[in-house]
Enzyme design. Structure first.
Site, PDB file in Angstrom:
ATOM      1  N   ARG A  76       0.833  -1.205   0.000  1.00  9.75           N
ATOM      2  CA  ARG A  76       0.000   0.000   0.000  1.00  9.75           C
ATOM      3  C   ARG A  76       0.865   1.252   0.000  1.00  9.75           C
ATOM      4  O   ARG A  76       0.599   2.211  -0.729  1.00  9.75           O
ATOM      5  CB  ARG A  76      -0.904   0.018   1.228  1.00  9.75           C
ATOM      6  CG  ARG A  76      -1.981  -1.024   1.252  1.00  9.75           C
ATOM      7  CD  ARG A  76      -2.961  -0.781   2.379  1.00  9.75           C
ATOM      8  NE  ARG A  76      -3.676   0.479   2.197  1.00  9.75           N
ATOM      9  CZ  ARG A  76      -4.546   0.980   3.069  1.00  9.75           C
ATOM     10  NH1 ARG A  76      -4.798   0.337   4.191  1.00  9.75           N
ATOM     11  NH2 ARG A  76      -5.157   2.121   2.826  1.00  9.75           N
ATOM     12  N   ASN A 109      -7.937   9.656   4.597  1.00  4.00           N
ATOM     13  CA  ASN A 109      -6.902   9.092   3.732  1.00  4.00           C
ATOM     14  C   ASN A 109      -5.539   9.125   4.419  1.00  4.00           C
ATOM     15  O   ASN A 109      -5.162  10.135   5.011  1.00  4.00           O
ATOM     16  CB  ASN A 109      -6.851   9.850   2.410  1.00  4.00           C
ATOM     17  CG  ASN A 109      -8.143   9.723   1.625  1.00  4.00           C
ATOM     18  OD1 ASN A 109      -8.915   8.787   1.846  1.00  4.00           O
ATOM     19  ND2 ASN A 109      -8.399  10.656   0.729  1.00  4.00           N
ATOM     20  N   VAL A 110      -4.811   8.035   4.304  1.00  2.71           N
ATOM     21  CA  VAL A 110      -3.500   7.905   4.955  1.00  2.71           C
ATOM     22  C   VAL A 110      -2.364   8.007   3.949  1.00  2.71           C
ATOM     23  O   VAL A 110      -1.212   7.734   4.284  1.00  2.71           O
ATOM     24  CB  VAL A 110      -3.414   6.557   5.721  1.00  2.71           C
ATOM     25  CG1 VAL A 110      -4.505   6.462   6.782  1.00  2.71           C
ATOM     26  CG2 VAL A 110      -3.494   5.360   4.767  1.00  2.71           C
ATOM     27  N   ASP A 111      -2.676   8.417   2.708  1.00  5.55           N
ATOM     28  CA  ASP A 111      -1.727   8.302   1.596  1.00  5.55           C
ATOM     29  C   ASP A 111      -0.730   9.435   1.449  1.00  5.55           C
ATOM     30  O   ASP A 111       0.175   9.365   0.622  1.00  5.55           O
ATOM     31  CB  ASP A 111      -2.499   8.140   0.279  1.00  5.55           C
ATOM     32  CG  ASP A 111      -3.575   9.209   0.092  1.00  5.55           C
ATOM     33  OD1 ASP A 111      -3.306  10.400   0.335  1.00  5.55           O
ATOM     34  OD2 ASP A 111      -4.709   8.846  -0.301  1.00  5.55           O
ATOM     35  N   HIS A 128      -7.652   8.839  10.373  1.00  6.37           N
ATOM     36  CA  HIS A 128      -7.342   7.414  10.251  1.00  6.37           C
ATOM     37  C   HIS A 128      -5.837   7.156  10.236  1.00  6.37           C
ATOM     38  O   HIS A 128      -5.394   6.055   9.918  1.00  6.37           O
ATOM     39  CB  HIS A 128      -7.991   6.812   8.993  1.00  6.37           C
ATOM     40  CG  HIS A 128      -9.471   6.638   9.132  1.00  6.37           C
ATOM     41  ND1 HIS A 128     -10.282   6.252   8.082  1.00  6.37           N
ATOM     42  CD2 HIS A 128     -10.298   6.795  10.193  1.00  6.37           C
ATOM     43  CE1 HIS A 128     -11.542   6.193   8.498  1.00  6.37           C
ATOM     44  NE2 HIS A 128     -11.572   6.515   9.771  1.00  6.37           N
ATOM     45  N   GLY A 212     -16.000  12.158  -1.618  1.00  2.00           N
ATOM     46  CA  GLY A 212     -15.470  10.834  -1.908  1.00  2.00           C
ATOM     47  C   GLY A 212     -15.478   9.862  -0.761  1.00  2.00           C
ATOM     48  O   GLY A 212     -14.556   9.069  -0.621  1.00  2.00           O
ATOM     49  N   THR A 213     -16.523   9.892   0.077  1.00  2.00           N
ATOM     50  CA  THR A 213     -16.608   8.920   1.160  1.00  2.00           C
ATOM     51  C   THR A 213     -18.009   8.344   1.228  1.00  2.00           C
ATOM     52  O   THR A 213     -18.998   9.039   0.971  1.00  2.00           O
ATOM     53  CB  THR A 213     -16.226   9.539   2.519  1.00  2.00           C
ATOM     54  OG1 THR A 213     -16.305   8.534   3.534  1.00  2.00           O
ATOM     55  CG2 THR A 213     -17.126  10.706   2.889  1.00  2.00           C
ATOM     56  N   ASN A 238     -19.995  13.238  -4.505  1.00  2.00           N
ATOM     57  CA  ASN A 238     -19.638  11.836  -4.706  1.00  2.00           C
ATOM     58  C   ASN A 238     -20.150  11.384  -6.069  1.00  2.00           C
ATOM     59  O   ASN A 238     -21.131  11.915  -6.581  1.00  2.00           O
ATOM     60  CB  ASN A 238     -20.270  10.951  -3.619  1.00  2.00           C
ATOM     61  CG  ASN A 238     -19.397  10.832  -2.389  1.00  2.00           C
ATOM     62  OD1 ASN A 238     -18.387  10.122  -2.403  1.00  2.00           O
ATOM     63  ND2 ASN A 238     -19.780  11.527  -1.320  1.00  2.00           N
TER      64      ASN A 238
END
Length: 281
Positions: A76, A109-111, A128, A212-213, A238
């Site tokens: 990931r 988002n963790v990105d 998150h 976007g959720t 969305n």
């Protein structure tokens, strides 16, 4: 979608000096090529068994087989590291520059794409977690450490070398490090995920944009409930209907926008510029 009514609500929200908040999920990053990992891209094979994210992304699995959990997260991490912000991310940076301290970005988002795009750490709340950091899996300390240097990009199923395994040990106690993310069998807290801070932001939000959720986790639902309790406006951007759709249809300050965030958010930037200019006259 009544854009003229939204224009007025944006103007009123700016004048209120309350927060204009953006609750962001995986749909924003999907446009940068990052899969949501909840469908066919999410499974993880260990031996002869396939695991879903809800099974592999857990503290329980980490305790049973930390190497397999890390192999999944390093895969990931590689995808996230090589992705680039899209027009939606860049529009959020423009909006922050326009609103300054009225702006709040609550991201699931963790990105790391918000940081790449240029959103500030002070106004971005990673509810998150963040794959750019790790922490002790044994909780010997609550310190966050930068993601270790020297770990190579990973494809699905790539092994972790002996040297890389050493880099994934806590520098304080020597136990396994863990990704700084909220796992499926864990709960939100203030220390790592700013839970109470984000609830307070919701109570002071004049206008909320959902981006976007699906609203499948607790905090997004809580955030929307609290904003609506205080009669804040809610704009759901969305591609598809989600857990908020039926409520927003019946909410007199709700808006449904069924288009991609990379298309809609630049329009929101222009509306905000227009309303700020009119407010100065």
């Amino acid at each position: 979608m009544d854009w003229s009514r939204l224009e007025n609500d944006i103007k009123v929200a700016i004048a209120s000096k309350q927060k204009i908040s953006f609750l962001v999920g995986a749909g924003l990053s999907a446009e940068s090529g990052i899969p949501t990992f909840r469908g066919k891209d999410g499974f993880w094979k260990v031996g002869s068994k396939n695991y879903q994210p809800e099974e592999i992304g857990t503290y329980r699995m980490f305790c049973l087989n930390s190497e397999e959990v890390w192999k999944w997260f390093l895969f990931r991490k590689t995808i996230c590291k090589n992705a680039q912000p899209n027009e939606g991310h860049l529009a959020l940076v423009e909006i922050e520059d326009l609103l300054n301290d009225q702006f709040a970005l609550i991201t699931q988002n963790v990105d790391g794409l918000h940081k790449k795009a240029g959103n500030s750490l002070e106004r971005t709340y990673y509810v998150h977690g963040d794959l750019d950091f790790v922490r002790c899996g044994d909780e010997c300390t609550s310190n966050l450490y930068p993601f270790p240097q020297g770990i190579s990009d990973k494809k699905r199923g790539d092994r972790i070398t002996e040297q890389e395994q050493k880099l994934l040990k806590c520098p304080n106690c020597g136990e396994d490090l863990r990704p700084h993310v909220l796992w499926f069998d864990e709960t939100y807290n203030e220390k790592y995920y700013k839970f109470q801070t984000v609830r307070d932001i919701a109570d002071n939000t004049a206008l909320l944009f959902i981006i976007g959720t699906s609203g499948a986790t607790y905090l997004p639902t809580e955030f929307v409930d609290r904003v609506s309790f205080f009669n804040g406006g809610i704009v759901d951007i969305n591609l598809d209907d989600n857990n908020f759709t039926e409520f927003i249809k019946s909410y007199d300050k709700g808006y449904l926008v069924r288009d991609s965030s990379s298309q809609v958010l630049p329009k929101i930037v222009e509306l905000m510029k227009k309303m700020i200019t009119l407010g100065k006259k």
